[in-house]
Scaffold this active site. Sequence first.
Site, PDB file in Angstrom:
ATOM      1  N   HIS A   8      19.378   0.677   0.414  1.00  0.00           N
ATOM      2  CA  HIS A   8      17.948   0.983   0.402  1.00  0.00           C
ATOM      3  C   HIS A   8      17.120  -0.241   0.758  1.00  0.00           C
ATOM      4  O   HIS A   8      16.185  -0.162   1.570  1.00  0.00           O
ATOM      5  CB  HIS A   8      17.534   1.519  -0.965  1.00  0.00           C
ATOM      6  CG  HIS A   8      16.065   1.756  -1.096  1.00  0.00           C
ATOM      7  ND1 HIS A   8      15.418   2.822  -0.487  1.00  0.00           N
ATOM      8  CD2 HIS A   8      15.092   1.041  -1.730  1.00  0.00           C
ATOM      9  CE1 HIS A   8      14.120   2.763  -0.752  1.00  0.00           C
ATOM     10  NE2 HIS A   8      13.897   1.693  -1.505  1.00  0.00           N
TER      11      HIS A   8
ATOM     12  N   CYS B  76       0.826  -1.214   0.000  1.00  0.00           N
ATOM     13  CA  CYS B  76       0.000   0.000   0.000  1.00  0.00           C
ATOM     14  C   CYS B  76       0.860   1.264   0.000  1.00  0.00           C
ATOM     15  O   CYS B  76       0.408   2.323  -0.428  1.00  0.00           O
ATOM     16  CB  CYS B  76      -0.947   0.007   1.192  1.00  0.00           C
ATOM     17  SG  CYS B  76      -0.126   0.025   2.803  1.00  0.00           S
TER      18      CYS B  76
END
Length: 429
Positions: free
Chosen positions: A97, A50
Amino acid sequence: MALLTLGINHRTAPVELRERIAFTPERMAEAFSELRVASGASEAAILSTCNRTELYLAGDDDCAAAVLRWLSGFHGLLPAELENALYVYRDSEAVRHMMRVASGLDSMVLGEPQILGQLKDAYALAREHGASGTFLTRLFEQTFTVAKRVRTETAIGENPVSVAYAAVSMAHHIFADMSRNRALLIGAGKTIELVAKHLAEAGVRDFLVANRTLERAQVLAEARGGRGILLSEIPGVLADVDMIISSTASPLPILGKGAVERALKGRKHRPYFMVDIAVPRDIEPEVANLADVYLYTVDDLRHVIDENLKTREGAAREAENLITAGTQEFLSQLRALDAVATLKQFRQRAEILRDIETEKALRALRNGGDPETALRALARGLTNKLLHEPSVQVRKATAEGRVEVTNWLRELHQLETQDEPLSTTPENL
């Protein structure tokens, strides 16, 4: 091997854009098939939640431009619609990351634990579609190891304010005594399970859980003393609930404006509290325009979540240090693997040259040649062949001013300085 990470998240793109490039389970096989062809990457993985959509790619070339064209085309967008929201990380930054994502440092909810499970699912999906090879396998496994250390060695995950908790917290602004309200939860995944837990702790006793599969809805609802229903039964219960919190993987809205309008007619201005956590959204955005409806998306929960961030800033710094160390360790492992591959190739070439010179010497002996002459010819020929190409390259590099090549040669072979003669005593050979 080059590593590329490309994507958008809750910081760079609003929910309206995130839902447009979310990958649904039904299209994953198609996506994997097209992505590697379009990018030329040998390995690929896709993470779609999401709050983010990210692509992890390993190959010989930088394929960011090709991936952007494919990603936008796959979802029916123009590249220009994505460019401003897109981030691209390469090699060491891409490694760092991924580790930050897995550790919850890049999440809307600092330290939230669900993202690690979602990343593990993405890895499993890549393997299932034959898209993850040696490189991404090593990266994912190292990432999971670092994320586990962050969880166990820092306080980053202590008392996290999850999206589910934030959603329930916002309900307090609408309902003073939540024990008098009935909740409809749409979906039956981990997020809805957390929502049910927090609602129960807030005093809600009357639950309905709607899901595509009735059995799963019943299991979740009955654990909280509620009732499970099918998604098709939602219109029949809509007028009798006060809170609606939805989180499914549906590619299309489940609750439309018309259904809510019909339900509102019999509610006599009793307010609806709705939170749509899903991306793509489960509740049509137009529902927010109706009177007596308070509809929030996942992006609206940010200010609730931000209140808890300062309490874990120290833990976040500790986690960043672990991630830096984990990134360096992974890169060291890669360099070691590269060295092994190079040394293997170097040895294979030397063995080929050895075999050629050995065969020459054996032919000379079979033809009645002098053994000593054959042996000396073997040694001389092997020496010349082994040293010819390195000598050519060292002279070329020196002429170009790359003196570090000569220095490396001296270090590799432990050569003395030019003023000191090379000893040929046995102990120095």
